[in-house]
Structures are given as structure tokens and as C-alpha cells.
Design an enzyme around this catalytic site. Structure first.
Site, PDB file in Angstrom:
ATOM      1  N   ASN A 119      31.140  27.962  63.887  1.00 17.45           N
ATOM      2  CA  ASN A 119      30.216  27.158  63.891  1.00 17.45           C
ATOM      3  C   ASN A 119      30.623  25.784  63.684  1.00 17.45           C
ATOM      4  O   ASN A 119      31.204  25.478  62.398  1.00 17.45           O
ATOM      5  CB  ASN A 119      29.269  27.580  62.539  1.00 17.45           C
ATOM      6  CG  ASN A 119      28.150  26.975  62.287  1.00 17.45           C
ATOM      7  OD1 ASN A 119      27.822  25.916  63.156  1.00 17.45           O
ATOM      8  ND2 ASN A 119      27.595  26.907  60.915  1.00 17.45           N
ATOM      9  N   TRP A 120      30.442  24.896  64.646  1.00 15.58           N
ATOM     10  CA  TRP A 120      31.057  23.630  64.393  1.00 15.58           C
ATOM     11  C   TRP A 120      30.217  22.671  63.649  1.00 15.58           C
ATOM     12  O   TRP A 120      30.867  21.540  63.195  1.00 15.58           O
ATOM     13  CB  TRP A 120      31.410  23.100  65.918  1.00 15.58           C
ATOM     14  CG  TRP A 120      32.165  23.588  66.917  1.00 15.58           C
ATOM     15  CD1 TRP A 120      33.300  24.784  66.433  1.00 15.58           C
ATOM     16  CD2 TRP A 120      32.717  23.424  68.153  1.00 15.58           C
ATOM     17  NE1 TRP A 120      33.940  25.021  67.298  1.00 15.58           N
ATOM     18  CE2 TRP A 120      34.055  23.967  68.497  1.00 15.58           C
ATOM     19  CE3 TRP A 120      32.221  22.203  68.919  1.00 15.58           C
ATOM     20  CZ2 TRP A 120      34.338  23.937  69.833  1.00 15.58           C
ATOM     21  CZ3 TRP A 120      32.787  22.192  70.235  1.00 15.58           C
ATOM     22  CH2 TRP A 120      33.796  23.039  70.424  1.00 15.58           C
ATOM     23  N   LYS A 121      28.987  23.243  63.450  1.00 13.94           N
ATOM     24  CA  LYS A 121      28.138  22.408  62.583  1.00 13.94           C
ATOM     25  C   LYS A 121      27.884  20.915  63.402  1.00 13.94           C
ATOM     26  O   LYS A 121      28.100  20.712  64.513  1.00 13.94           O
ATOM     27  CB  LYS A 121      28.356  22.281  61.101  1.00 13.94           C
ATOM     28  CG  LYS A 121      28.906  23.366  60.580  1.00 13.94           C
ATOM     29  CD  LYS A 121      28.940  23.314  59.176  1.00 13.94           C
ATOM     30  CE  LYS A 121      29.413  24.810  58.599  1.00 13.94           C
ATOM     31  NZ  LYS A 121      29.275  25.062  56.986  1.00 13.94           N
ATOM     32  N   GLY A 143      31.828  26.733  52.966  1.00 12.92           N
ATOM     33  CA  GLY A 143      32.376  25.443  52.762  1.00 12.92           C
ATOM     34  C   GLY A 143      33.188  25.076  51.408  1.00 12.92           C
ATOM     35  O   GLY A 143      33.082  24.130  50.939  1.00 12.92           O
ATOM     36  N   GLU A 189      26.283  35.619  55.025  1.00 13.30           N
ATOM     37  CA  GLU A 189      26.875  34.315  54.491  1.00 13.30           C
ATOM     38  C   GLU A 189      26.636  34.062  53.084  1.00 13.30           C
ATOM     39  O   GLU A 189      25.448  33.461  53.031  1.00 13.30           O
ATOM     40  CB  GLU A 189      26.767  33.232  55.277  1.00 13.30           C
ATOM     41  CG  GLU A 189      27.160  33.422  56.941  1.00 13.30           C
ATOM     42  CD  GLU A 189      27.463  32.108  57.595  1.00 13.30           C
ATOM     43  OE1 GLU A 189      28.542  31.841  57.930  1.00 13.30           O
ATOM     44  OE2 GLU A 189      26.428  31.165  57.503  1.00 13.30           O
ATOM     45  N   HIS A 226      20.769  29.828  59.644  1.00 13.68           N
ATOM     46  CA  HIS A 226      21.714  29.412  58.890  1.00 13.68           C
ATOM     47  C   HIS A 226      21.434  28.933  57.528  1.00 13.68           C
ATOM     48  O   HIS A 226      20.338  28.069  57.514  1.00 13.68           O
ATOM     49  CB  HIS A 226      22.646  28.337  59.769  1.00 13.68           C
ATOM     50  CG  HIS A 226      24.058  28.007  58.967  1.00 13.68           C
ATOM     51  ND1 HIS A 226      24.218  27.380  57.875  1.00 13.68           N
ATOM     52  CD2 HIS A 226      25.199  28.515  59.145  1.00 13.68           C
ATOM     53  CE1 HIS A 226      25.326  27.100  57.492  1.00 13.68           C
ATOM     54  NE2 HIS A 226      26.039  28.206  58.003  1.00 13.68           N
ATOM     55  N   SER A 270      34.285  30.562  54.177  1.00 13.52           N
ATOM     56  CA  SER A 270      35.486  30.449  53.759  1.00 13.52           C
ATOM     57  C   SER A 270      36.523  31.252  54.330  1.00 13.52           C
ATOM     58  O   SER A 270      37.509  31.371  53.998  1.00 13.52           O
ATOM     59  CB  SER A 270      35.771  29.903  52.354  1.00 13.52           C
ATOM     60  OG  SER A 270      34.981  29.043  51.931  1.00 13.52           O
ATOM     61  N   GLU A 319      22.283  26.466  55.703  1.00 17.44           N
ATOM     62  CA  GLU A 319      22.186  24.949  55.833  1.00 17.44           C
ATOM     63  C   GLU A 319      20.738  24.376  56.416  1.00 17.44           C
ATOM     64  O   GLU A 319      20.061  23.644  55.849  1.00 17.44           O
ATOM     65  CB  GLU A 319      23.331  24.236  56.328  1.00 17.44           C
ATOM     66  CG  GLU A 319      24.287  24.246  55.738  1.00 17.44           C
ATOM     67  CD  GLU A 319      25.691  24.240  56.501  1.00 17.44           C
ATOM     68  OE1 GLU A 319      25.795  24.020  57.784  1.00 17.44           O
ATOM     69  OE2 GLU A 319      26.926  24.608  55.842  1.00 17.44           O
ATOM     70  N   GLY A 356      32.947  28.366  59.759  1.00 16.62           N
ATOM     71  CA  GLY A 356      32.690  26.920  59.897  1.00 16.62           C
ATOM     72  C   GLY A 356      33.878  26.045  59.770  1.00 16.62           C
ATOM     73  O   GLY A 356      34.596  25.783  60.923  1.00 16.62           O
ATOM     74  N   GLY A 357      34.484  25.441  58.570  1.00 14.45           N
ATOM     75  CA  GLY A 357      35.433  24.608  58.524  1.00 14.45           C
ATOM     76  C   GLY A 357      36.676  25.103  59.599  1.00 14.45           C
ATOM     77  O   GLY A 357      37.391  24.383  60.214  1.00 14.45           O
TER      78      GLY A 357
END
Ligand code: PEP
Length: 253
Positions: free
Chosen positions: A9-11, A175, A169, A97, A215, A99, A236-237
């Protein structure tokens, strides 16, 4: 065997040159996948076509949108619909998601509509769920996540449900560098599969890939993915770093 999936997930990250560089690094001698494994790249709308083209002909590699609108078309400036995605050859879409649930106030009822729009268009939803820290602290996380699953998915027929992917998640792990332990992840994934089995039976529940997100890194992926009900990760990251993400792909069962 269920699909085992490493989903990135590059966001809202990466300029165009950075995206090209990451794709070059990822696809240079790209990890080969067995028939049960998939790599999914959930990228910003702008890059969907470029990434789709780069992945063409690569078995098991798929591109995903990070969101779509809950209507098929109309006066919704700035939005993108599921039929538009389908018409561009995009096979997958992340829905719900945390977010988006938080910053765009996306409700369970709205997400159920987005799931429907995806399935109608032939797009596989990657449906996200997960509890906040305050919920986990009261020990009610299983009931909380079960309700998200019921509200978002239980209107589906067994055939329709069989076509989705779930991503668990925990918000406190996204994150933050704080990962759920492999035991916590497995416990929740087993509980989610149990909720699905109660409604749809063990056979259908057993077919649904349930990914863990929060994470995930190259160094912890193998342990997290070791749980019997953990079918890979939504990352993500660490998905923004080709070396890390390749380690995560290598950790798939
Ligand atoms: C995510 O955004 O889905 C996620 C899990 O992020 P991170 O891996 O950075 O915690």
C-alpha cells in the site's frame, strides 16, 4: 490452498521518478511466485496504468487501486468509480483502509456499497478491518472486528464473498513501528475466519485470504506469516523500499 499475498500500500507516496525507480528495483530479476502466491501493488490512481503495464505478463503480480467511489458514475468531482477501474484493467481495489475510515469518515454502510460496486465491476475488494488501541485496551477487539466484517460483508452471497480478500490491520500498529505479535495476529485471524464460518460455513471461510497489516517489515514478515490463518500481509512503509518488500515477498508461505 488459499492465495498467499504480499500487498503493498504505497498510500500518497512517491513522485513519478521515485515510482519508476521503485518499480525498476522491484522488477529487476523479480521474485518468481508459485501458483498460490500473489504480489499486489496498491498505488495512487495516477500510477495505475503505468504499473499495470509494467506488470503485464508477470504471473501472480497484480495492481490495485487504493479506493473507489460507492456510486457507479455521476456528479462526484474528483472521484473514481469501480467501472472506470475495471475498464482500465485494474483487478483489485483496497476498501475501507483505516485511514479512509478515519480521515474521510467512511462508515461500514458506505463500505458495504463500495464492496458491491467492486464486485459488480469484477474487481476483487481487499476489505480492511481493525481496531484502535482504545478498543484493544478494553479487550473487545474480536467483537469490534467481527462487527466490521458483518456490516461490510455479510450482505454478500457465499459466491460473492469467496471473491474477496480481508486485511486485518490493527490501527495501533499502522505506521507506528509497533507490530502485533505473531500470536496476536493469528488469534485475530482465526477469530475472523470463525466469524466467516458461522455465517458462510467452514468451506467458504477457508478459501478467504486474510492478510495482516501493521508495521510488517522484512525482518518480522516470516514470523507474522507463520500463523495458520495469516495468508500474507498488507504493507505500508516497508513496501516503499524494494529490498524490504522483496524480503516480505520471500516470507510468503
Ligand atoms: C497500511 O497502511 O496498510 C500499513 C499496514 O502501513 P504500515 O505497514 O506502514 O504500518
Amino acid at each position: 490452498m488459499r492465495k498467499q499475498i504480499a500487498a503493498a500500500n504505497w498510500k500518497m507516496n512517491l513522485t513519478h521518478p521515485e515510482m519508476v525507480q521503485l518499480m525498476d528495483q522491484l522488477l529487476d530479476n523479480a521474485p518468481s511466485l508459485n501458483a498460490e502466491q500473489e504480489v499486489v501493488l496498491a498505488v495512487p490512481f495516477l500510477y495505475l496504468e503505468a504499473v499495470r503495464q509494467r506488470l503485464q505478463g508477470m504471473s501472480g503480480y497484480r495492481v490495485a487501486a487504493q479506493n473507489c467511489h460507492h456510486k457507479t458514475s455521476g456528479a462526484f468531482t474528483g472521484e473514481v468509480s469501480a467501472p472506470m477501474l475495471a475498464s482500465m484493467g485494474i483487478p483489485d481495489c483496497v476498501i475501507g483502509h483505516s485511514e479512509r475510515r478515519e480521515y474521510q469518515a467512511e462508515s461500514d454502510a458506505l463500505l458495504a456499497q463500495k464492496v458491491d460496486r467492486c464486485l459488480e465491476a469484477g474487481i476483487r475488494p481487499i476489505f480492511c478491518c481493525g481496531e484502535a488501541l482504545s478498543v484493544r485496551e478494553t479487550g473487545t477487539q474480536n467483537a469490534f472486528v467481527a462487527e466490521q466484517i458483518r456490516a461490510g460483508l455479510f450482505h454478500l452471497s457465499p459466491e460473492a464473498l469467496s471473491g474477496i480478500v480481508i486485511a486485518y490491520e490493527p490501527i495501533w500498529a499502522i505506521g507506528t513501528g509497533k507490530t502485533a505479535s505473531s500470536a496476536q495476529a493469528q488469534e485475530m485471524h482465526e477469530a475472523i475466519r470463525g466469524v466467516l464460518a458461522e455465517q458462510y460455513g467452514a468451506h467458504v471461510a477457508g478459501q478467504i485470504p486474510i492478510l495482516y497489516g501493521g508495521s510488517v517489515k522484512g525482518s518480522n514478515a516470516a514470523e507474522l506469516f507463520g500463523g495458520a490463518d495469516v495468508d500474507g500481509g498488507l504493507v505500508g512503509g516497508a513496501s516503499l523500499n524494494a529490498t524490504e518488500f522483496r524480503q516480505i515477498i520471500a516470507a510468503l508461505k
